[in-house]
Design an enzyme around this catalytic site. Structure first.
Site, PDB file in Angstrom:
ATOM      1  CG  ASP A  39      -1.854  -1.129   1.311  1.00 21.49           C
ATOM      2  OD1 ASP A  39      -2.145  -1.705   0.257  1.00 21.49           O
ATOM      3  OD2 ASP A  39      -2.303  -1.457   2.433  1.00 21.49           O
TER       4      ASP A  39
HETATM    5  N1  URA Z   1      -1.214  -5.970   3.867  1.00 16.84           N
HETATM    6  C1  URA Z   1      -1.699  -4.711   3.906  1.00 16.84           C
HETATM    7  O1  URA Z   1      -2.712  -4.453   4.537  1.00 16.84           O
HETATM    8  N2  URA Z   1      -1.030  -3.760   3.240  1.00 16.84           N
HETATM    9  C2  URA Z   1       0.122  -3.986   2.567  1.00 16.84           C
HETATM   10  O2  URA Z   1       0.694  -3.058   2.000  1.00 16.84           O
HETATM   11  C3  URA Z   1       0.605  -5.295   2.535  1.00 16.84           C
HETATM   12  C4  URA Z   1      -0.079  -6.277   3.188  1.00 16.84           C
END
Ligand code: URA
Length: 240
Positions: A107
């Protein structure tokens, strides 16, 4: 197997100029092959078996690159984005010319280990759900993560869309108003770690990936820094 390529293509692909520029450079005598000036730009040769230099600089031909980045917050894990900076924009020109892409997604607000490569076959292997490649995340979570949650995650939790996660390993580092944990998962659903904690009524306020398969995030790589994988690491990744 011998792989023959045109000299001008090899030099151009490694970022020393467009095909037509490189043709001119070759004709001017700026390229040597095995220590001898080579004026024939259409010469076909195996770029792995011949020493090619441009203006005294090693052309160092390779088809694929493998970069290990400590992804910083605020960048998206894609090659293009209309409104945000991408992890590809962080790369030096000498790496961008390979057209690499992030192998999997973190993310925008997640930090940590991100593999960036142009090897589609390897990316497919690492991301294929059937291969269940381990991913380890460090997280800070609002709320008290308790021992009981270890079992809850071990059994799998149901996410907001009804999906039941595979067993995951939760390690509690610190339990308090803000808890610190490591979580190992074997799949990669969208926002998986955040949604797993949501399912037990908690919010992830910081997330960092520290491992993916055999690759670990090293302390000396600051967010935004990256390095090329060594030959040994590439081999290890391919046979993983
Ligand atoms: N899980 C999440 O919630 N975000 C990420 O970036 C990776 C795994």
């Amino acid at each position: 197997m011998e792989k023959k390529e045109r000299l001008d293509k090899v030099v151009s692909n490694m970022g020393f100029g467009t095909r037509s520029q490189v043709k001119k450079y070759i004709r001017k005598g700026m390229v040597t092959v095995n220590g001898e000036v080579e004026l024939n730009n259409s010469l076909r040769l195996d770029p792995y078996k011949n020493k090619i230099f441009f203006n005294g600089q090693d052309v160092n031909y390779r088809e694929h690159i493998y970069l290990l980045m400590n992804k910083p917050q605020g960048f998206v894990s894609s090659t293009e984005d209309p409104s945000s900076r991408t992890v590809i924009e962080i790369l030096e020109y000498e790496h961008q010319i390979f057209d690499p892409f992030p192998v999997g997604r973190l993310d925008k607000d997640t930090e940590g280990l991100l593999l960036i490569s142009n090897d589609g076959k390897l990316a497919h292997e690492l991301l294929s759900p059937k291969n269940r490649v381990d991913k380890v995340y460090f997280a800070e979570v609002l709320g008290k993560v308790e021992k009981e949650h270890i079992d809850v995650f071990k059994k799998g939790v149901t996410l907001d869309d009804g999906y039941k996660t595979l067993p995951a390993d939760l390690e509690i580092i610190e339990s308090g108003t803000v808890s610190k944990i490591n979580l190992t998962i074997h799949e990669g659903k969208f926002h998986q770690v955040k949604r797993m904690f949501e399912s037990i009524g908690m919010e992830v306020i910081y997330l960092q990936r520290t491992r993916m398969g055999p690759l670990e995030l090293e302390g000396y790589l600051e967010p935004g820094e990256y390095r090329e994988l060594s030959e040994d690491e590439i081999e290890m990744l391919k046979s993983f």
